[in-house]
Design a protein around this motif. Sequence first.
Motif, PDB file in Angstrom:
ATOM      1  N   THR A 164       0.837  -1.198   0.000  1.00 32.93           N
ATOM      2  CA  THR A 164       0.000   0.000   0.000  1.00 32.93           C
ATOM      3  C   THR A 164       0.874   1.251   0.000  1.00 32.93           C
ATOM      4  O   THR A 164       2.042   1.216   0.386  1.00 32.93           O
ATOM      5  N   THR A 249     -13.721  -0.060  -5.036  1.00 30.13           N
ATOM      6  CA  THR A 249     -12.744   0.199  -6.097  1.00 30.13           C
ATOM      7  C   THR A 249     -11.860   1.428  -5.869  1.00 30.13           C
ATOM      8  O   THR A 249     -10.691   1.409  -6.302  1.00 30.13           O
ATOM      9  N   PRO A 250     -12.320   2.499  -5.196  1.00 24.79           N
ATOM     10  CA  PRO A 250     -11.373   3.593  -4.931  1.00 24.79           C
ATOM     11  C   PRO A 250     -10.174   3.145  -4.092  1.00 24.79           C
ATOM     12  O   PRO A 250      -9.102   3.755  -4.175  1.00 24.79           O
ATOM     13  N   ASP A 253      -6.547   2.470  -5.586  1.00 24.42           N
ATOM     14  CA  ASP A 253      -5.527   3.513  -5.701  1.00 24.42           C
ATOM     15  C   ASP A 253      -4.690   3.650  -4.434  1.00 24.42           C
ATOM     16  O   ASP A 253      -3.700   4.402  -4.431  1.00 24.42           O
ATOM     17  N   PRO A 257       1.480   1.107  -6.908  1.00 27.25           N
ATOM     18  CA  PRO A 257       1.096   1.277  -8.321  1.00 27.25           C
ATOM     19  C   PRO A 257       1.237   0.029  -9.164  1.00 27.25           C
ATOM     20  O   PRO A 257       0.387  -0.232 -10.027  1.00 27.25           O
ATOM     21  N   ARG A 260      -1.841  -2.374  -9.028  1.00 23.61           N
ATOM     22  CA  ARG A 260      -3.186  -1.866  -9.302  1.00 23.61           C
ATOM     23  C   ARG A 260      -3.813  -2.478 -10.555  1.00 23.61           C
ATOM     24  O   ARG A 260      -5.004  -2.820 -10.531  1.00 23.61           O
ATOM     25  N   ARG A 264      -7.384  -4.231 -10.425  1.00 20.48           N
ATOM     26  CA  ARG A 264      -8.450  -3.587 -11.203  1.00 20.48           C
ATOM     27  C   ARG A 264      -9.008  -4.553 -12.245  1.00 20.48           C
ATOM     28  O   ARG A 264     -10.217  -4.573 -12.522  1.00 20.48           O
ATOM     29  N   GLU A 303      -5.510  -3.098 -19.134  1.00 23.29           N
ATOM     30  CA  GLU A 303      -4.944  -2.671 -17.860  1.00 23.29           C
ATOM     31  C   GLU A 303      -3.419  -2.723 -17.892  1.00 23.29           C
ATOM     32  O   GLU A 303      -2.740  -1.844 -17.348  1.00 23.29           O
ATOM     33  N   LEU A 310       3.101   4.081 -15.731  1.00 23.69           N
ATOM     34  CA  LEU A 310       3.344   4.042 -14.286  1.00 23.69           C
ATOM     35  C   LEU A 310       4.570   3.211 -13.964  1.00 23.69           C
ATOM     36  O   LEU A 310       5.391   3.584 -13.126  1.00 23.69           O
TER      37      LEU A 310
END
Length: 316
Positions: A164, A249-250, A253, A257, A260, A264, A303, A310
């Motif tokens: 995280t 889903t938020p 983030d 990175p 993700r 997702r 994705e 990133l």
Amino acid sequence: MTELDLAYQNCRRIAAQHGRTYFLATRLLGPERRPAVHALYAFARMVDDIVDDSAAPVRAEESAAQLDRIEYELRGRLARTGRAGAGSWPVSSPQDRILLAVSDTIRRYAIAPEHFWVFLDSMRMDIPGTPQFRAHYPTMAALRTYMRGSAAAIGLQLLPVLGTVVPVPEAEPAAAALGEAFQLTNFLRDIAEDLDRGRIYLPADELTAFGVDADLLVHCRKTGRTDPRVRRALSHLIAVNRDIYRTATPGIDLLTPRVRPGIRTAATLYSGILDQIERTDYTVFTRRAVVPRHRRLRVAAREFAAAQPLRRTYAS
């Protein structure tokens, strides 16, 4: 190759064989994280298979005893200090290999063991004859108590592995919600299979609001026809499910990175099962809603492509 390497390889095979959507999503994770994710999946799958085997009364007592043994052995492995302690237990069966890999994963990523005990407690709710057993759930609150162990705990197990960008406790509510969203999607997709096992994993009070009860669900299963009342109830519960995805889903983030895109992808594909249920006019009693392979690959590719800038940014 060490016993630990072989144990992780075994877990990877299990994930590839049984968790197609899940396994595809892990391909978007960094290679260093994949073995741990496979180990967590293999552990959950092993327990789930034991629970599924408990449907016959003669097997229920043995299944409950197996879960007790798994918890005892996992606690014992975790009580040993250092990674060497994980290998000091005998490895003589596929179950031993999974326990070896998952105990190493727990230790390596400092996963709170409580998430595994909560998970096993919920699994006991599926075994006839145990004090915790439930075949039906009267309310969404009761169902969420079950999902706290069967699903939310899975998200919390995964969180330290994924990493995280905020303190882990800040990311836990969304991770738990995503696990719950996945689980409720499973329940909506697998109504027919669950009915065949004498189980209903949908809240009775919310079904009743649409004139649906257990007898009507059984009738739909026998005839292969979805009653209009059931269709309306399923539409409502799909909306509830999508609301949980919106809550969860938020939190993607909040993850590192690099992971993700994989998470997702899993969220997009799993929520896509709800689209398939609607697209087939809620024919959940005769077919199992599956996201087509071409869509799974397209979502994963999209994705992955979106993640490349990133990846370059964080690698520089």
